[in-house]
Design an enzyme around this catalytic site. Sequence first.
Site, short mmCIF file in Angstrom:
data_model
loop_
_atom_site.label_atom_id
_atom_site.label_comp_id
_atom_site.label_asym_id
_atom_site.label_seq_id
_atom_site.Cartn_x
_atom_site.Cartn_y
_atom_site.Cartn_z
N SER A 186 0.92 -1.19 -0.07
CA SER A 186 0.08 0.14 -0.08
C SER A 186 0.78 1.50 0.01
CB SER A 186 -0.92 -0.13 1.27
OG SER A 186 -1.86 -1.08 1.28
N HIS A 232 -0.07 4.27 4.18
CA HIS A 232 -0.57 5.19 3.08
C HIS A 232 -0.18 6.72 2.94
CE1 HIS A 232 -4.05 2.04 2.87
NE2 HIS A 232 -3.05 1.65 3.05
#
Length: 281
Positions: A186, A232
């Site tokens: 991610s 993220h």
Amino acid sequence: MHCYRHPDVETGIRCTRCEKPICPECMVSASVGFQCPDCVRNGSGTGHAPHANTPRTVAGGRVVADGRLVTKILIAINLALFIAVQAAGTQLVDQLDMIGHAYNPALDEVVGVADGEWYRLITSAFLHQEAAHFVFNMLGLWVIGGIVEPELGRIRYIALCLLSGLSGSALVYLLAPENQGALGASGIVFGLIGAWVVLARRHRYDMRPVLIFVAISLVFTFARPGVSWEAHVGGLVAGALLTYAFVHAPKVRREFVQYGACGLLLLIDLGIVLARTAALT
């Protein structure tokens, strides 16, 4: 995108005059970017002969025929590790995931980055355990990586992916509980999203769809339980900053600025890791 003159050839470059997609064979070097043969032929551009200069991307990288080669290799690495995890079980995850400092009863020892296992900062960015998590990240890597890689060129794209993944892991190490594990690509995917935002702005595209996509991605990041938002956010910020340096570096000292930006981001990540390690040990 596919070249308007060669429909079977994928490309990430557009003519700076008419914005038609063009492949390396059709690119005509101009004072700013590349132009298509039609614009040059009609006198609307200031292009030079195609052989006068090697075609370059907007970041100065070499234009190549396969604009997704590095993306394919990254997906292959993730797939190989995913298969290995399915075969070996949680033992491999325990050895490679991102964890700061914890006692592992299965191994009967203390593990984590603070214990000297710095490799976890990178290996965790290619590691997946659940099928849905793997498929979602690989889809993002394929789609957004297919946009970003041709725009940056292979070397800069590799640097972007590795530093985005590392920055995501560094922020996890800094902010997440020391015994909380994290894994997945991610950080790299969000780094590519950050790069996409900068590239879209650089080409003066309509930013509304891009910003809506980023907003939805962040909503899912913070709304879903169990998601490592630190990875993220760290990847997103790193990808955006690094790409900004790549595409806005002055041509007279482009590589110096670009490599300097990579080195600076690496030093920041290193400083975060050292500071957190000192705090934990």
